[in-house]
Write a protein that holds these residues in place. Structure first.
Motif, PDB file in Angstrom:
ATOM      1  N   VAL A  38     -16.079  -6.959  -5.065  1.00  0.00           N
ATOM      2  CA  VAL A  38     -17.146  -5.973  -5.262  1.00  0.00           C
ATOM      3  C   VAL A  38     -17.334  -5.605  -6.729  1.00  0.00           C
ATOM      4  CG1 VAL A  38     -16.895  -4.989  -2.961  1.00  0.00           C
ATOM      5  CG2 VAL A  38     -15.523  -4.068  -4.834  1.00  0.00           C
ATOM      6  N   GLN A  39     -16.401  -6.012  -7.575  1.00  0.00           N
ATOM      7  CA  GLN A  39     -16.512  -5.689  -8.992  1.00  0.00           C
ATOM      8  C   GLN A  39     -15.662  -6.647  -9.817  1.00  0.00           C
ATOM      9  OE1 GLN A  39     -18.731  -4.049 -11.156  1.00  0.00           O
ATOM     10  NE2 GLN A  39     -18.368  -2.249  -9.862  1.00  0.00           N
ATOM     11  N   VAL A  40     -16.211  -7.119 -10.909  1.00  0.00           N
ATOM     12  CA  VAL A  40     -15.440  -7.909 -11.873  1.00  0.00           C
ATOM     13  C   VAL A  40     -15.411  -7.131 -13.185  1.00  0.00           C
ATOM     14  CG1 VAL A  40     -15.237 -10.078 -13.137  1.00  0.00           C
ATOM     15  CG2 VAL A  40     -16.122 -10.090 -10.798  1.00  0.00           C
ATOM     16  N   ILE A  41     -14.207  -6.786 -13.639  1.00  0.00           N
ATOM     17  CA  ILE A  41     -14.041  -6.036 -14.888  1.00  0.00           C
ATOM     18  C   ILE A  41     -13.648  -7.023 -15.978  1.00  0.00           C
ATOM     19  CG2 ILE A  41     -12.769  -4.201 -16.051  1.00  0.00           C
ATOM     20  CD1 ILE A  41     -12.325  -2.915 -13.296  1.00  0.00           C
ATOM     21  N   ARG A  42     -14.477  -7.122 -16.988  1.00  0.00           N
ATOM     22  CA  ARG A  42     -14.220  -8.057 -18.084  1.00  0.00           C
ATOM     23  C   ARG A  42     -13.780  -7.262 -19.316  1.00  0.00           C
ATOM     24  NH1 ARG A  42     -16.072 -12.859 -16.169  1.00  0.00           N
ATOM     25  NH2 ARG A  42     -17.635 -12.755 -14.493  1.00  0.00           N
ATOM     26  N   ALA A  43     -12.531  -6.837 -19.275  1.00  0.00           N
ATOM     27  CA  ALA A  43     -12.008  -5.982 -20.348  1.00  0.00           C
ATOM     28  C   ALA A  43     -11.333  -6.779 -21.455  1.00  0.00           C
ATOM     29  CB  ALA A  43     -11.011  -4.977 -19.768  1.00  0.00           C
ATOM     30  N   HIS A  44     -11.027  -8.048 -21.178  1.00  0.00           N
ATOM     31  CA  HIS A  44     -10.211  -8.813 -22.126  1.00  0.00           C
ATOM     32  C   HIS A  44     -10.799 -10.185 -22.425  1.00  0.00           C
ATOM     33  CE1 HIS A  44      -7.090  -5.755 -21.954  1.00  0.00           C
ATOM     34  NE2 HIS A  44      -7.218  -5.743 -20.636  1.00  0.00           N
TER      35      HIS A  44
ATOM     36  N   ILE B  77      -2.640  -4.984  -7.071  1.00  0.00           N
ATOM     37  CA  ILE B  77      -2.409  -3.569  -6.756  1.00  0.00           C
ATOM     38  C   ILE B  77      -3.188  -3.209  -5.506  1.00  0.00           C
ATOM     39  CG2 ILE B  77      -2.733  -1.180  -7.497  1.00  0.00           C
ATOM     40  CD1 ILE B  77      -2.466  -2.059 -10.345  1.00  0.00           C
ATOM     41  N   TYR B  78      -2.538  -2.447  -4.618  1.00  0.00           N
ATOM     42  CA  TYR B  78      -3.175  -1.951  -3.393  1.00  0.00           C
ATOM     43  C   TYR B  78      -3.558  -0.491  -3.602  1.00  0.00           C
ATOM     44  CZ  TYR B  78      -4.106  -2.932   1.566  1.00  0.00           C
ATOM     45  OH  TYR B  78      -4.723  -3.202   2.764  1.00  0.00           O
ATOM     46  N   HIS B  79      -4.836  -0.173  -3.385  1.00  0.00           N
ATOM     47  CA  HIS B  79      -5.288   1.218  -3.547  1.00  0.00           C
ATOM     48  C   HIS B  79      -4.662   2.077  -2.448  1.00  0.00           C
ATOM     49  CE1 HIS B  79      -7.854   4.724  -4.055  1.00  0.00           C
ATOM     50  NE2 HIS B  79      -8.350   4.181  -5.158  1.00  0.00           N
ATOM     51  N   PRO B  80      -4.144   3.256  -2.796  1.00  0.00           N
ATOM     52  CA  PRO B  80      -3.452   4.086  -1.797  1.00  0.00           C
ATOM     53  C   PRO B  80      -4.357   4.726  -0.754  1.00  0.00           C
ATOM     54  CG  PRO B  80      -3.613   5.251  -3.878  1.00  0.00           C
ATOM     55  CD  PRO B  80      -4.096   3.858  -4.132  1.00  0.00           C
ATOM     56  N   ALA B  81      -5.635   4.937  -1.084  1.00  0.00           N
ATOM     57  CA  ALA B  81      -6.497   5.717  -0.182  1.00  0.00           C
ATOM     58  C   ALA B  81      -7.735   4.966   0.300  1.00  0.00           C
ATOM     59  CB  ALA B  81      -6.931   7.009  -0.876  1.00  0.00           C
ATOM     60  N   GLN B  82      -8.012   3.816  -0.283  1.00  0.00           N
ATOM     61  CA  GLN B  82      -9.209   3.062   0.093  1.00  0.00           C
ATOM     62  C   GLN B  82      -8.823   1.648   0.518  1.00  0.00           C
ATOM     63  OE1 GLN B  82     -12.092   3.141  -3.130  1.00  0.00           O
ATOM     64  NE2 GLN B  82     -11.485   5.219  -3.722  1.00  0.00           N
ATOM     65  N   SER B  83      -9.706   1.021   1.290  1.00  0.00           N
ATOM     66  CA  SER B  83      -9.465  -0.363   1.703  1.00  0.00           C
ATOM     67  C   SER B  83      -9.909  -1.286   0.572  1.00  0.00           C
ATOM     68  CB  SER B  83     -10.245  -0.675   2.994  1.00  0.00           C
ATOM     69  OG  SER B  83      -9.931  -1.972   3.455  1.00  0.00           O
ATOM     70  N   VAL B  84      -9.249  -1.099  -0.570  1.00  0.00           N
ATOM     71  CA  VAL B  84      -9.599  -1.806  -1.794  1.00  0.00           C
ATOM     72  C   VAL B  84      -8.325  -2.298  -2.472  1.00  0.00           C
ATOM     73  CG1 VAL B  84     -10.551  -1.488  -4.128  1.00  0.00           C
ATOM     74  CG2 VAL B  84     -11.725  -0.506  -2.174  1.00  0.00           C
ATOM     75  N   VAL B  85      -8.378  -3.508  -3.034  1.00  0.00           N
ATOM     76  CA  VAL B  85      -7.242  -4.029  -3.788  1.00  0.00           C
ATOM     77  C   VAL B  85      -7.744  -4.567  -5.124  1.00  0.00           C
ATOM     78  CG1 VAL B  85      -5.915  -4.578  -1.716  1.00  0.00           C
ATOM     79  CG2 VAL B  85      -7.404  -6.339  -2.728  1.00  0.00           C
ATOM     80  N   PHE B  86      -6.808  -4.729  -6.059  1.00  0.00           N
ATOM     81  CA  PHE B  86      -7.147  -5.183  -7.399  1.00  0.00           C
ATOM     82  C   PHE B  86      -6.275  -6.371  -7.774  1.00  0.00           C
ATOM     83  CE2 PHE B  86      -7.328  -0.590  -6.954  1.00  0.00           C
ATOM     84  CZ  PHE B  86      -8.656  -0.317  -7.250  1.00  0.00           C
ATOM     85  N   SER B  87      -6.815  -7.236  -8.605  1.00  0.00           N
ATOM     86  CA  SER B  87      -6.048  -8.390  -9.049  1.00  0.00           C
ATOM     87  C   SER B  87      -6.406  -8.735 -10.483  1.00  0.00           C
ATOM     88  CB  SER B  87      -6.308  -9.596  -8.143  1.00  0.00           C
ATOM     89  OG  SER B  87      -7.684  -9.943  -8.162  1.00  0.00           O
ATOM     90  N   ALA B  88      -5.460  -9.353 -11.187  1.00  0.00           N
ATOM     91  CA  ALA B  88      -5.681  -9.780 -12.571  1.00  0.00           C
ATOM     92  C   ALA B  88      -5.181 -11.202 -12.729  1.00  0.00           C
ATOM     93  CB  ALA B  88      -4.956  -8.843 -13.535  1.00  0.00           C
TER      94      ALA B  88
ATOM     95  N   CYS C 266       0.851  -1.185   0.000  1.00  0.00           N
ATOM     96  CA  CYS C 266       0.000   0.000   0.000  1.00  0.00           C
ATOM     97  C   CYS C 266       0.890   1.240   0.000  1.00  0.00           C
ATOM     98  CB  CYS C 266      -0.910  -0.010   1.229  1.00  0.00           C
ATOM     99  SG  CYS C 266      -1.966   1.458   1.348  1.00  0.00           S
ATOM    100  N   PRO C 267       0.768   2.139  -0.968  1.00  0.00           N
ATOM    101  CA  PRO C 267       1.660   3.302  -1.055  1.00  0.00           C
ATOM    102  C   PRO C 267       1.626   4.200   0.179  1.00  0.00           C
ATOM    103  CG  PRO C 267       0.448   3.012  -3.093  1.00  0.00           C
ATOM    104  CD  PRO C 267      -0.178   2.083  -2.090  1.00  0.00           C
ATOM    105  N   THR C 268       0.476   4.299   0.840  1.00  0.00           N
ATOM    106  CA  THR C 268       0.362   5.194   1.995  1.00  0.00           C
ATOM    107  C   THR C 268       0.601   4.482   3.327  1.00  0.00           C
ATOM    108  OG1 THR C 268      -2.038   4.826   1.850  1.00  0.00           O
ATOM    109  CG2 THR C 268      -1.162   6.836   0.861  1.00  0.00           C
TER     110      THR C 268
END
Length: 475
Positions: A270-276, A242-253, A201-203
């Motif tokens: 909380v969200q699934v992004i189907r970009a690919h 990826i760890y979000h710097p300001a929210q208790s949220v993370v991302f994965s691929a 987490c950057p912060t």
């Protein structure tokens, strides 16, 4: 009139009382000796000049489409910003690197983007070839303005920071004394070994995020030495986190073709992004904290909204026809880089969705790229056992570090100050920037090192590997 152009030097024929462009009517008279309208005899001496202010030429039909008009307004905004800054020498930093890249001379491999109809969105490559854009929701003027505003603020802040090295930054002589102080092997499944990705987490760099071959995403507290959350949902291994710097949220691929947004406190997706439509190979969070950049083996990069899960735009270089292997935003967020399976590093303008520069030189698939916080340097690694440093201002490779034979570069990261560069792969190496000399080397992992990350002010170094361990190094 002889042509449909607005005359630059208008004149009147007293024979037909018509207005002509002087150079054109003179040419006609020289060949025919007559007025082109009436056909009656006419000489150059008879022409009467008309005094006018500088004419305003009408726009070409291709410039009147909605995308072209938006592009024109955007260009005028940049020009206004540039002129304002030129009057204030101390504020020149407001002109971002992306503006510089977009205006470089053509021989540097750059082109001016061409406007296209809204029904057929497209981008233009560094060689001028058309690239397919799969427009999903769209890069609205509001989004583009948001990106520009953030970049202006970040560039100004970076210039201020760049004048001095942080007082708390660990000095090179102390960094060289680092040793392994902790190792954790129980974060991911032992039956499917391997931690494939790492982020802090950057912060709050005590918050550690890992992605495993076991399909799980794990949040770990370094200070408490305990797992905070194990996030399950991917159907294949987790290749990027990826760890979000300001929210208790993370991302994965993952190679399962999805990007997932997770709530750490809720412990759920909380969200699934189907970009690919193929493996997602790279992930990078925009500086606004609202958008994700992703790359894929499907040859596309995508820009998505993390709140809605909507894909705002997707672009592929059809002339290249090659899988993308990694992606990373430049610190100002207006440009980014992608690596390809055919050894290319491509720099893209996000707002224009165009490839503005290419960096050839590697001889194997690009495995990792990283921008320095100062915004000037790009580090790249590939399956050719080399590490290359590029100057984005001059668009050239100024340093190549040849690693051991068969060395595999899996992770590259600069510390927040841009003073150090860490390399993870066959082992862990840290270089001091500018001199580009090696200040430490660790070979504690029994498998390939897949991730490296600096703690705040480089006060510790974290690493993950195929040996399923998360390790920490410090004094």
């Amino acid at each position: 009139m002889i042509s449909s152009e607005v005359p630059e030097h208008p004149c009147v024929s007293p024979v037909s009382n018509q207005v002509f462009e002087r150079r054109l009517i003179e040419k006609y008279i020289a060949e025919n000796g007559a007025d082109p309208i009436s056909g009656q005899p006419l000489s150059e001496e008879q022409l009467i000049d008309i005094k006018v202010s500088h004419p305003i030429r009408p726009k070409a039909p291709s410039a009147t489409s909605i995308p072209a008009i938006l592009k024109s307004l955007q260009d005028e905004w940049v020009i206004c910003l540039s002129s304002r800054i030129s009057c204030r020498p101390l504020d020149r930093s407001c002109l971002t690197l992306s503006t510089t890249l977009a205006t470089l001379k053509p021989q540097a491999g750059l082109v001016t983007p061409q406007a296209t109809p809204a029904s057929q969105p497209a981008a233009v490559g560094a060689g001028g070839e058309a690239m397919e854009v799969s427009e999903q929701v769209g890069m609205t003027p509001e989004i583009i303005q948001k990106l520009q505003d953030k970049a202006t603020v970040l560039t100004t802040e970076r210039k201020k920071r760049g004048k001095t090295v942080p007082e708390d930054l660990v000095r090179a002589e102390d960094l060289s004394k680092y040793r392994q102080v902790a190792s954790h092997a129980g974060l991911h499944s032992a039956s499917i070994p391997g931690i494939l990705s790492l982020d802090l987490c950057p912060t709050d760099t005590n918050k550690v995020l890992t992605g495993g071959a076991d399909k799980n995403v794990v949040v770990f507290d370094r200070r408490e030495e305990q797992i905070v959350a194990t996030l399950k949902g991917h159907t294949k291994k987790v290749s990027s986190v990826i760890y979000h710097p300001a929210q208790s949220v993370v991302f994965s691929a993952s190679p399962d073709s999805t990007i997932r947004v997770w709530s750490v406190t809720g412990g759920n997706c909380v969200q699934v992004i189907r970009a690919h439509e193929a493996s997602v190979t790279g992930l990078s969070l925009h500086a606004t904290g609202d958008y994700l950049l992703s790359s894929s083996e499907d040859q596309y990069w995508a820009f998505s909204d993390i709140q809605t899960g909507c894909v705002l735009t997707k672009v592929t270089d059809e002339t290249a026809g090659c899988a993308l292997t990694c992606a990373q935003f430049h610190p100002d967020g207006l440009i980014f880089g992608t690596g390809t399976a055919d050894s290319q590093i491509k720099i893209w303008d996000l707002k224009e969705r165009t490839n503005v520069a290419n960096f050839p030189g590697h001889s194997g698939p690009v495995t990792s790229i990283a921008f320095s916080e100062n915004g000037y340097y790009l580090a790249t690694g590939a399956q050719d056992s080399s590490l290359k440093l590029w100057d984005l201002r001059k668009l050239k490779n100024f340093k190549t570090i040849t690693l051991d034979n068969n060395y595999e570069v899996k992770s590259l990261v600069f510390d927040q100050s841009g003073t150090y560069l860490a390399v993870g792969g066959s082992d862990i190496r840290v270089y001091i920037c500018k001199q580009w000399s090696e200040v430490l080397n660790f070979s504690d992992h029994s498998g390939l090192v897949t991730g490296v990350a600096f703690g705040e002010h480089a006060q510790f170094l974290a690493s993950t590997g195929m040996d399923r361990s998360l390790k920490f190094y410090s004094l």
